[in-house]
Scaffold this motif. Structure first.
Motif, PDB file in Angstrom:
ATOM      1  N   ALA A   1       0.839  -1.208   0.000  1.00  0.00           N
ATOM      2  CA  ALA A   1       0.000   0.000   0.000  1.00  0.00           C
ATOM      3  C   ALA A   1       0.869   1.252   0.000  1.00  0.00           C
ATOM      4  N   PHE A   2       1.936   1.241   0.782  1.00  0.00           N
ATOM      5  CA  PHE A   2       2.841   2.389   0.810  1.00  0.00           C
ATOM      6  C   PHE A   2       3.483   2.599  -0.565  1.00  0.00           C
ATOM      7  N   ALA A   3       3.931   1.511  -1.193  1.00  0.00           N
ATOM      8  CA  ALA A   3       4.566   1.614  -2.518  1.00  0.00           C
ATOM      9  C   ALA A   3       3.576   2.138  -3.560  1.00  0.00           C
ATOM     10  N   ILE A   4       2.371   1.629  -3.534  1.00  0.00           N
ATOM     11  CA  ILE A   4       1.347   2.083  -4.477  1.00  0.00           C
ATOM     12  C   ILE A   4       1.059   3.567  -4.256  1.00  0.00           C
ATOM     13  N   GLN A   5       0.922   3.956  -3.000  1.00  0.00           N
ATOM     14  CA  GLN A   5       0.658   5.367  -2.685  1.00  0.00           C
ATOM     15  C   GLN A   5       1.814   6.245  -3.158  1.00  0.00           C
TER      16      GLN A   5
END
Length: 182
Positions: free
Chosen positions: A162-166
């Motif tokens: 989720a952090f990478a996608i964000q």
């Protein structure tokens, strides 16, 4: 960054102790007892050192003691296995506050795409609720190996993803918005 990891390790110390002791001994009751003792020792250590403890620390201690005691009294690991879910639900509820994510992002993001930051904050809340539900579902199976995998791989992996996608999405959106403005 080092400070963030230290805080995370502190926040999840009882869960880390539980997982490590369980993996080494394959004994749920021993792991539960060590997790309870570790949580109590952590609070005592902080108080002796004069460190202020927040609400979440005391809430976590209470959960470890109550759910751990229920596990020890009933010999049923599902109680202590549900603890991470309660934490995820609490964090998800906090993340429902509009704008919570703003303070964690650089000014260029908050000034350029504030509407997406708000949306991302709600997406994080949804993720926390989904992970909490998954934790409950896995805990109800009573399968310790599956729970250990879920807590150590799925919970951590989902947050990293989720952090990478964000990060990628915000980078693309900011770049696009800045190019459109020039």
């Amino acid at each position: 960054m080092k400070d963030v990891f230290a805080r995370l390790a502190t926040d999840f110390l009882s869960t880390i102790l539980f997982v490590v002791i369980y993996l080494v001994t394959d004994n749920v009751l021993l792991a539960t007892g060590v997790a309870i003792a570790g949580a109590i020792a952590q609070v005592i250590y902080a108080r002796v050192k004069g460190k202020a403890l927040g609400f979440m620390t005391y809430a976590s201690l209470a959960l470890v003691i109550v759910l751990g005691s229920a596990t020890l009294l009933t010999n049923d690991p599902r109680f202590v296995l549900a603890k991470p879910a309660i934490g995820h639900f609490a964090i998800g509820a906090i993340m429902l506050k509009r704008g919570w994510l703003l303070r964690y992002l650089p000014p260029i993001v908050t000034e350029t795409i504030p509407e997406y930051v708000t949306l991302a904050g709600f997406a994080w809340a949804a993720l926390m609720f989904a992970l909490g539900c998954g934790t409950i579902a896995v805990a109800l199976t009573g399968d310790m190996k599956l729970w250990t995998f879920y807590v150590t791989v799925v919970l951590v992996g989902a947050k990293i993803a989720a952090f990478a996608i964000q990060y990628v999405a915000f980078r693309i959106l900011v770049t696009s918005r800045l190019r459109a403005a020039t």
